[in-house]
Enzyme design. Structure first.
Site, PDB file in Angstrom:
ATOM      1  N   TRP A  92       0.656  -1.156  -0.028  1.00  0.00           N
ATOM      2  CA  TRP A  92      -0.021  -0.091  -0.201  1.00  0.00           C
ATOM      3  C   TRP A  92       0.715   1.226   0.009  1.00  0.00           C
ATOM      4  CZ3 TRP A  92      -4.538  -0.984   3.821  1.00  0.00           C
ATOM      5  CH2 TRP A  92      -5.156  -2.283   3.847  1.00  0.00           C
ATOM      6  N   LYS A  93       2.134   1.159   0.268  1.00  0.00           N
ATOM      7  CA  LYS A  93       3.066   2.291   0.302  1.00  0.00           C
ATOM      8  C   LYS A  93       2.533   3.383   1.286  1.00  0.00           C
ATOM      9  CE  LYS A  93       4.082   1.411  -4.603  1.00  0.00           C
ATOM     10  NZ  LYS A  93       4.774   1.593  -5.572  1.00  0.00           N
ATOM     11  N   HIS A  98      12.852  -2.644  -1.341  1.00  0.00           N
ATOM     12  CA  HIS A  98      11.917  -2.225  -2.461  1.00  0.00           C
ATOM     13  C   HIS A  98      12.700  -0.973  -3.069  1.00  0.00           C
ATOM     14  CE1 HIS A  98       8.655  -0.241  -4.325  1.00  0.00           C
ATOM     15  NE2 HIS A  98       7.950  -1.060  -4.245  1.00  0.00           N
ATOM     16  N   GLU A 148      12.002   1.888  -4.202  1.00  0.00           N
ATOM     17  CA  GLU A 148      11.680   3.246  -3.524  1.00  0.00           C
ATOM     18  C   GLU A 148      12.518   3.508  -2.344  1.00  0.00           C
ATOM     19  OE1 GLU A 148       7.319   2.994  -3.360  1.00  0.00           O
ATOM     20  OE2 GLU A 148       7.278   3.107  -5.449  1.00  0.00           O
ATOM     21  N   SER A 185       3.437  -2.662 -12.125  1.00  0.00           N
ATOM     22  CA  SER A 185       2.141  -2.290 -13.021  1.00  0.00           C
ATOM     23  C   SER A 185       1.371  -3.511 -13.205  1.00  0.00           C
ATOM     24  CB  SER A 185       2.476  -1.540 -14.227  1.00  0.00           C
ATOM     25  OG  SER A 185       3.248  -0.259 -14.001  1.00  0.00           O
ATOM     26  N   GLY A 234       1.325  -2.965  -6.505  1.00  0.00           N
ATOM     27  CA  GLY A 234       1.214  -1.548  -5.799  1.00  0.00           C
ATOM     28  C   GLY A 234      -0.008  -0.927  -5.964  1.00  0.00           C
ATOM     29  N   GLY A 235       0.115  -0.087  -6.824  1.00  0.00           N
ATOM     30  CA  GLY A 235      -1.242   0.792  -7.058  1.00  0.00           C
ATOM     31  C   GLY A 235      -2.589  -0.054  -7.150  1.00  0.00           C
TER      32      GLY A 235
HETATM   33  C1  PEP Z   1       5.213  -1.907  -6.063  1.00  0.00           C
HETATM   34  O1  PEP Z   1       5.554  -0.892  -5.606  1.00  0.00           O
HETATM   35  O2  PEP Z   1       5.842  -2.795  -5.499  1.00  0.00           O
HETATM   36  C2  PEP Z   1       4.717  -2.167  -7.396  1.00  0.00           C
HETATM   37  C3  PEP Z   1       4.840  -3.229  -8.007  1.00  0.00           C
HETATM   38  O3  PEP Z   1       4.012  -1.044  -7.641  1.00  0.00           O
HETATM   39  P1  PEP Z   1       2.921  -0.984  -8.924  1.00  0.00           P
HETATM   40  O4  PEP Z   1       1.986  -2.090  -9.008  1.00  0.00           O
HETATM   41  O5  PEP Z   1       2.118   0.366  -8.597  1.00  0.00           O
HETATM   42  O6  PEP Z   1       3.661  -0.645 -10.294  1.00  0.00           O
END
Ligand code: PEP
Length: 251
Positions: free
Chosen positions: A10-11, A94, A96, A212, A233-234
């Site tokens: 969920w970040k 991660h 980020e 994604s 993620g999103g």
């Molecule tokens: C993530 O942050 O681990 C990720 C895969 O993000 P997203 O699915 O939004 O690309």
């Protein structure tokens, strides 16, 4: 058979109230699946969400931790603090954390040791940046990240290790790796793990793809032999898309 996992990162999203709502909807709609389903809320929501997950099939993860147990590290959270809350999985390395907050391979290696020692299941993220891919350095970067993180740890230490391949250029960009690109790197990761810790260890490792992932692309990705699930993620921020991913993942 290898464990299959779909985990939502969920970040820095969701207040406690919003997190309660999302988890409530996920629990309500959770289909029968042989994937282990994990949610990784922000630290502030872990206590409450841990209570809500008690007795359910949904597992709890956290997004980061410090490598020391305690001390003068303002703003940090330790592994035993997370363990006490009922956290089972911990995302480490991660992109980020690596690229926005400057986490080095050395720090990630220390965190991995601490996670293992504390009984948290590490989800070790590895992945190349776009310019590294364009320069043909993908395997080199991933090998460096893997070797450095796992150095000095035994097969027994790493019994619960999960690896997530997350190409940096695919994270939050809407541009996922093709199933073929993902499979190629996953197979490389498995072969490296085999070299480092033996074939049996490598064959039994869960390797997730992240970048994604959406309901419309999960099936093709998880159809690949070495893709054992996804780190999302999103699309994990709404029950509809997260449940869609779980339903559509290759069985
Ligand atoms: C993530 O942050 O681990 C990720 C895969 O993000 P997203 O699915 O939004 O690309």
């Amino acid at each position: 058979m290898r464990k299959k996992i779909i985990a939502g990162n969920w970040k820095m999203h969701k207040t406690v109230r919003e997190a309660e709502e999302l988890v409530g909807s996920i629990l309500k709609g959770l289909p029968e699946t042989h994937y282990e389903v994990v949610v990784c809320p922000p630290f502030t929501a872990l206590y409450r969400i841990s209570q809500l997950l008690e007795g359910s099939r949904l597992k709890l993860g956290a997004q980061n931790m410090h490598y020391e147990i305690q001390g003068a590290f303002t703003g940090e959270i330790s592994a035993p603090m997370l363990k006490e809350l009922g956290v089972e999985y911990i995302i480490l390395g991660h992109s980020e954390r690596r690229h926005i907050f400057g986490e080095s391979d050395e720090m990630i290696s220390k965190k991995l040791r601490r996670a293992v020692e504390t009984g948290l299941k590490p989800v070790l993220c590895v992945g190349e940046k776009l310019e590294e891919r364009e320069r043909g350095l993908t395997e080199k970067v991933i090998e460096r990240q893997l070797v450095s993180a796992l150095e000095g740890l035994s097969r027994e230490d790493l019994d619960d290790l999960v690896v997530a391949y997350e190409p940096v250029w695919a994270i939050g960009t809407g541009k996922n790796a093709t199933p073929e690109q993902a499979q190629e790197v996953h197979a490389f990761i498995r072969s490296k793990l085999s070299e480092l810790l033996g074939e049996e260890f490598a064959d039994s490792r869960t390797i997730l793809y992240g970048g994604s992932v959406k309901p419309h692309n999960i099936y093709e990705l998880t159809k690949e032999e070495d893709v054992d699930g996804a780190l999302v993620g999103g699309a994990s921020l709404s029950a509809e898309s997260f449940l869609g991913i779980i339903e559509k993942a290759h069985k």
